[in-house]
Design a protein around this motif. Structure first.
Motif, short mmCIF file in Angstrom:
data_model
loop_
_atom_site.label_atom_id
_atom_site.label_comp_id
_atom_site.label_asym_id
_atom_site.label_seq_id
_atom_site.Cartn_x
_atom_site.Cartn_y
_atom_site.Cartn_z
N SER A 144 -5.76 -32.29 -47.01
CA SER A 144 -6.96 -31.48 -47.26
C SER A 144 -8.24 -32.30 -47.22
O SER A 144 -9.33 -31.73 -47.29
CB SER A 144 -6.85 -30.82 -48.64
OG SER A 144 -5.63 -30.14 -48.80
N TYR A 145 -8.14 -33.61 -47.11
CA TYR A 145 -9.28 -34.49 -47.33
C TYR A 145 -9.74 -35.12 -46.01
O TYR A 145 -8.98 -35.82 -45.34
CB TYR A 145 -8.92 -35.58 -48.33
CG TYR A 145 -8.54 -35.02 -49.68
CD1 TYR A 145 -9.50 -34.83 -50.67
CD2 TYR A 145 -7.22 -34.65 -49.96
CE1 TYR A 145 -9.17 -34.31 -51.90
CE2 TYR A 145 -6.87 -34.12 -51.20
CZ TYR A 145 -7.85 -33.94 -52.17
OH TYR A 145 -7.52 -33.41 -53.38
N ASP A 191 -14.01 -24.19 -43.13
CA ASP A 191 -12.98 -24.34 -44.15
C ASP A 191 -13.28 -25.46 -45.14
O ASP A 191 -12.58 -25.61 -46.14
CB ASP A 191 -11.62 -24.62 -43.50
CG ASP A 191 -11.11 -23.45 -42.67
OD1 ASP A 191 -11.49 -22.30 -42.99
OD2 ASP A 191 -10.35 -23.69 -41.72
N TYR A 192 -14.32 -26.26 -44.85
CA TYR A 192 -14.55 -27.47 -45.62
C TYR A 192 -15.80 -27.38 -46.49
O TYR A 192 -16.83 -26.84 -46.07
CB TYR A 192 -14.67 -28.67 -44.69
CG TYR A 192 -13.34 -29.08 -44.10
CD1 TYR A 192 -12.58 -30.08 -44.68
CD2 TYR A 192 -12.84 -28.44 -42.97
CE1 TYR A 192 -11.35 -30.44 -44.16
CE2 TYR A 192 -11.60 -28.80 -42.43
CZ TYR A 192 -10.87 -29.79 -43.05
OH TYR A 192 -9.65 -30.15 -42.53
N VAL A 236 -13.77 -31.52 -48.19
CA VAL A 236 -12.46 -31.09 -48.66
C VAL A 236 -12.21 -29.67 -48.20
O VAL A 236 -13.08 -28.79 -48.31
CB VAL A 236 -12.38 -31.16 -50.21
CG1 VAL A 236 -11.05 -30.61 -50.71
CG2 VAL A 236 -12.57 -32.59 -50.69
N ASN A 237 -11.02 -29.43 -47.68
CA ASN A 237 -10.58 -28.08 -47.31
C ASN A 237 -10.13 -27.39 -48.60
O ASN A 237 -9.06 -27.67 -49.13
CB ASN A 237 -9.44 -28.17 -46.30
CG ASN A 237 -9.07 -26.81 -45.74
OD1 ASN A 237 -9.06 -25.81 -46.45
ND2 ASN A 237 -8.72 -26.77 -44.46
N THR A 238 -10.97 -26.49 -49.12
CA THR A 238 -10.71 -25.89 -50.42
C THR A 238 -9.46 -25.02 -50.43
O THR A 238 -8.71 -25.01 -51.41
CB THR A 238 -11.92 -25.07 -50.87
OG1 THR A 238 -12.29 -24.14 -49.83
CG2 THR A 238 -13.12 -25.97 -51.13
N GLU A 265 -6.82 -25.48 -48.63
CA GLU A 265 -5.68 -26.38 -48.58
C GLU A 265 -5.42 -27.03 -49.94
O GLU A 265 -4.28 -27.24 -50.34
CB GLU A 265 -5.88 -27.45 -47.52
CG GLU A 265 -5.67 -26.97 -46.10
CD GLU A 265 -4.23 -26.61 -45.81
OE1 GLU A 265 -3.33 -27.24 -46.41
OE2 GLU A 265 -3.99 -25.71 -45.00
N THR A 266 -6.49 -27.35 -50.68
CA THR A 266 -6.28 -27.95 -52.00
C THR A 266 -5.65 -26.93 -52.95
O THR A 266 -4.83 -27.30 -53.79
CB THR A 266 -7.61 -28.45 -52.58
OG1 THR A 266 -8.59 -27.39 -52.56
CG2 THR A 266 -8.15 -29.62 -51.79
N ASP A 319 -2.13 -26.99 -52.07
CA ASP A 319 -1.50 -28.19 -52.60
C ASP A 319 -1.18 -28.04 -54.09
O ASP A 319 -0.13 -28.49 -54.55
CB ASP A 319 -2.42 -29.40 -52.39
CG ASP A 319 -2.37 -29.93 -50.97
OD1 ASP A 319 -1.49 -29.48 -50.21
OD2 ASP A 319 -3.20 -30.78 -50.62
#
Length: 254
Positions: free
Chosen positions: A137-138, A170-171, A204-206, A208-209, A212
């Motif tokens: 995600s980073y 997305d970021y 950061v892809n929020t 995706e976090t 995660d």
């Protein structure tokens, strides 16, 4: 649980010592810099545009400090915009070990020299360990500084970070130095941002976090269940031996 573990844990390291020095080029240039992410690597393009009353072509020398795993990959021809797209054929460029350019501190510089002619246009490629990296995600990137010397002193141009197949929407930007504009494929910093200083960038892809975090939650549950099952299995395995020992008659004199 191992299959549900989070895909990443933070920002990946990118080279922090990559630098450019323009020691010879047509006068009055505007230097634009762009970094594009591709599968596992990166492409960095450094281009110059001459002033209206100055020829934009001529011999140039670009000194690269700490090129690392990068290599020269300027195409033989490419297309430029402005006044209608036109194809430009690039004369051969050469990469060789560089000499000192006024630096005297031993061990501080690992120099390579790129020489060429025609329009100032250099493309460098990294298969890995490039100036932009994605770790789950980073997203992290570092656009190196561009320092012109002497008569080659130019004007600041734009700096661009392209994401390739990723969607910048997305970021969420985490850097203090926010982009001045958003492009179709990434972000851009205007000429107000000095090219004489490196530009660090994190995002950061929020979504995706969040995924995660959910994966970490599932992983914890699965590991907990597996751990409990293992403890129960061990107890079941040990119980017959314990019962047998308890039923064994006592030793004489015991």
């Amino acid at each position: 649980g191992w299959w549900f573990r989070p895909s990443s844990g933070g920002f990946a390291a990118v080279p922090d010592d990559l630098q450019f020095y323009v020691t010879k080029a047509p006068a009055g240039e505007v230097y634009d810099e762009s970094v594009t992410r591709n599968a596992g690597g990166a492409v960095l393009t450094l281009s110059g545009q001459g002033a209206p009353d100055v020829s934009p072509t001529g011999p140039f020398t670009l000194v690269v400090n700490h090129l690392g795993d990068g290599h020269l990959c300027t195409p033989r021809s490419y297309t430029v915009e402005g006044g209608g797209a036109q194809a430009v054929r690039e004369p051969p460029q050469h990469l060789a070990s560089g000499g000192a350019i006024g630096f005297t501190t031993p061990g501080s510089y690992q120099l390579n020299t790129i020489t060429g002619g025609g329009v100032f246009y250099v493309r460098l490629c990294w298969a890995s360990n490039g100036p932009v990296s994605l770790n789950g995600s980073y997203l992290s990137a570092r656009l190196p500084s561009v320092t012109p010397f002497g008569s080659t002193l130019g004007r600041p141009g734009t700096r661009q970070l392209n994401l390739g197949s990723l969607d910048q929407a997305d970021y969420a930007v985490q850097s203090l130095q926010h982009p001045t504009s958003v492009t179709e494929g990434g972000w851009q910093w205007s000429a107000r941002i000095s090219p004489y200083e490196p530009l660090s960038f994190n995002a950061v892809n929020t979504s995706e976090t969040q995924h995660d975090s959910y994966q970490a939650f599932l992983s914890g549950i699965v590991f907990g269940v597996a751990g409990g099952a293992l403890v129960a299995l061990i107890q079941e395995f040990v119980a017959p031996f314990r019962a047998r020992r308890e039923l064994r008659p006592p030793e004489p004199g015991g």
